[in-house]
Scaffold this motif. Sequence first.
Motif, PDB file in Angstrom:
ATOM      1  N   UNK A 131     -13.366  -9.649  23.257  1.00 40.15           N
ATOM      2  CA  UNK A 131     -14.305  -9.416  24.365  1.00 40.15           C
ATOM      3  C   UNK A 131     -14.643 -10.713  25.089  1.00 40.15           C
ATOM      4  N   UNK A 132     -14.961 -11.764  24.338  1.00 38.66           N
ATOM      5  CA  UNK A 132     -15.393 -13.005  24.969  1.00 38.66           C
ATOM      6  C   UNK A 132     -14.243 -13.772  25.604  1.00 38.66           C
ATOM      7  N   UNK A 133     -13.011 -13.501  25.202  1.00 38.04           N
ATOM      8  CA  UNK A 133     -11.875 -14.072  25.929  1.00 38.04           C
ATOM      9  C   UNK A 133     -11.854 -13.574  27.366  1.00 38.04           C
ATOM     10  N   UNK A 134     -12.327 -12.358  27.572  1.00 38.40           N
ATOM     11  CA  UNK A 134     -12.378 -11.770  28.911  1.00 38.40           C
ATOM     12  C   UNK A 134     -13.682 -12.091  29.627  1.00 38.40           C
ATOM     13  N   UNK A 135     -14.791 -12.037  28.889  1.00 41.99           N
ATOM     14  CA  UNK A 135     -16.111 -12.210  29.501  1.00 41.99           C
ATOM     15  C   UNK A 135     -16.443 -13.670  29.785  1.00 41.99           C
ATOM     16  N   UNK A 136     -15.850 -14.590  29.034  1.00 44.10           N
ATOM     17  CA  UNK A 136     -16.118 -16.026  29.228  1.00 44.10           C
ATOM     18  C   UNK A 136     -14.793 -16.769  29.139  1.00 44.10           C
ATOM     19  N   UNK A 137     -14.007 -16.674  30.202  1.00 46.56           N
ATOM     20  CA  UNK A 137     -12.648 -17.211  30.169  1.00 46.56           C
ATOM     21  C   UNK A 137     -12.626 -18.733  30.026  1.00 46.56           C
ATOM     22  N   UNK A 138     -13.656 -19.398  30.555  1.00 50.82           N
ATOM     23  CA  UNK A 138     -13.789 -20.840  30.378  1.00 50.82           C
ATOM     24  C   UNK A 138     -15.114 -21.074  29.656  1.00 50.82           C
ATOM     25  N   UNK A 139     -15.104 -21.050  28.336  1.00 54.20           N
ATOM     26  CA  UNK A 139     -16.355 -21.114  27.568  1.00 54.20           C
ATOM     27  C   UNK A 139     -17.134 -22.403  27.827  1.00 54.20           C
ATOM     28  N   UNK A 140     -18.437 -22.272  27.876  1.00 56.82           N
ATOM     29  CA  UNK A 140     -19.310 -23.429  28.094  1.00 56.82           C
ATOM     30  C   UNK A 140     -19.650 -24.052  26.739  1.00 56.82           C
ATOM     31  N   UNK A 141     -18.672 -24.743  26.168  1.00 56.52           N
ATOM     32  CA  UNK A 141     -18.884 -25.342  24.855  1.00 56.52           C
ATOM     33  C   UNK A 141     -19.934 -26.443  24.905  1.00 56.52           C
ATOM     34  N   UNK A 142     -20.037 -27.128  26.043  1.00 60.32           N
ATOM     35  CA  UNK A 142     -21.049 -28.184  26.163  1.00 60.32           C
ATOM     36  C   UNK A 142     -22.444 -27.607  25.990  1.00 60.32           C
ATOM     37  N   UNK A 143     -22.681 -26.448  26.572  1.00 56.30           N
ATOM     38  CA  UNK A 143     -23.982 -25.793  26.416  1.00 56.30           C
ATOM     39  C   UNK A 143     -24.185 -25.337  24.977  1.00 56.30           C
ATOM     40  N   UNK A 144     -23.132 -24.820  24.363  1.00 54.87           N
ATOM     41  CA  UNK A 144     -23.234 -24.410  22.971  1.00 54.87           C
ATOM     42  C   UNK A 144     -23.573 -25.581  22.063  1.00 54.87           C
ATOM     43  N   UNK A 145     -22.941 -26.721  22.307  1.00 53.71           N
ATOM     44  CA  UNK A 145     -23.232 -27.901  21.485  1.00 53.71           C
ATOM     45  C   UNK A 145     -24.649 -28.404  21.723  1.00 53.71           C
ATOM     46  N   UNK A 146     -25.099 -28.353  22.976  1.00 53.12           N
ATOM     47  CA  UNK A 146     -26.472 -28.772  23.274  1.00 53.12           C
ATOM     48  C   UNK A 146     -27.469 -27.902  22.537  1.00 53.12           C
ATOM     49  N   UNK A 147     -27.249 -26.598  22.565  1.00 49.98           N
ATOM     50  CA  UNK A 147     -28.152 -25.669  21.880  1.00 49.98           C
ATOM     51  C   UNK A 147     -28.137 -25.888  20.369  1.00 49.98           C
ATOM     52  N   UNK A 148     -26.950 -26.114  19.828  1.00 51.74           N
ATOM     53  CA  UNK A 148     -26.849 -26.341  18.387  1.00 51.74           C
ATOM     54  C   UNK A 148     -27.587 -27.616  17.977  1.00 51.74           C
ATOM     55  N   UNK A 149     -27.401 -28.692  18.738  1.00 54.06           N
ATOM     56  CA  UNK A 149     -28.094 -29.944  18.428  1.00 54.06           C
ATOM     57  C   UNK A 149     -29.606 -29.772  18.507  1.00 54.06           C
ATOM     58  N   UNK A 150     -30.048 -28.975  19.462  1.00 61.40           N
ATOM     59  CA  UNK A 150     -31.479 -28.723  19.631  1.00 61.40           C
ATOM     60  C   UNK A 150     -32.045 -28.009  18.400  1.00 61.40           C
TER      61      UNK A 150
END
Length: 391
Positions: A131-150
């Motif tokens: 599903x996410x391969x289609x819904x988020x074709x260019x994943x925002x990993x930078x945002x994911x890493x920011x959230x994880x660090x937070x």
Amino acid sequence: MIINSLLDTDLYKFTMMQVVLHHFPGAQVEYRFKCRNEGVDLVPCIDEILDEIDHLCTLRFRERELEYLRSLRFIKSDFVDFLGLFRMNKKYVTVAPSEKGNGEIDILIRGPWLHTILFEIPLLAIVNEVWFRRAARIPDYAEGRRRLDEKIALVTGNPELAELRIADYGSRRRFSRLWHEEVLLECKKKLGAHFSGTSNVLYAMQHGVLPLGTMAHEYLQACQALGPRLRDSQIFGFEMWAREYRGDLGIALADVFGMDAFLRDFDLYFCKLFDGARHDSGDPFEWGERLIAHYEANRVDPRTKTLVFSDALTFPLAIELFMRFRDRAKIAFGVGTNLTNDLGYTPLQIVIKMVRCNGQPVAKLSDTPSKNMCDDEAYLQYLRQVFEIRS
């Protein structure tokens, strides 16, 4: 492909599967898939999901994986020998568009429990990643890493939380396999002693962290059909578990029939026999207060018991729960979706639940009604009557 190892699943699948091999090898079951999100069209994903299932069913346990399982104290040698012969069979799984015609899909798993129990976690991971391969074709990993660090900073930056322990429970609803591994490695590196382990057996083996898990809802649901009578099915399930593990894996699941029914069955014997209980629905603060009061009423010191919280946890909620209960019991947390699928996209709320065992309906009646899943309303009403469930 998404799943490349049969160890890429949660530990409690193996602990339950061992009980099935030793005590219920002839049980026949049925599982069904449900997506709780509104307006999600999964039909275009079906062909890709089927391709991934085809690949999944070619996998065998590698010798290194079998030896790792054999090294776990509570895993028995004959079970590992069985896994050495095991292969998943796609004839037990069907995937098709729902007759509702609204974008939903029907996934049905039907066959011997011993040969279908391992499908749930990899299938959910497959649906998510496709599903996410289609819904988020260019994943925002930078945002994911920011959230994880937070999140990590919330724990590591507070000396009052020195004893707080968080585990990864995120296999089934992860954004992707690669993101899951990155998150786990970051937690291991940056959380340090605050990171207690993972439910994912493959990553536990590969990265030297503790594998965690005991039982899931399907085990106590199946006992509704396998026990001597329905009213005693929860007691029967706990007894059979204790017979198999002899004191290991002593965390009981508390919400298959709701907290009232759990406390009625979880008497002095089980209070002493089990190490604690896991919360997975309803208000976690109320649950914790009731369980502590129950231990005290049975003359058991709750400070010797473990309360495991695993329902829709976030780091702030885990911290709040820890501050409430830290001096009154041992506290553990398993964070799932909020850990492995938080890149700024709406996660899928998908489940695969057992709905029948040996041709008989089975059900979960949790303290969060939206989590209930059964295809037989008459059985649900009967279950409520037998266990005196009024809501």
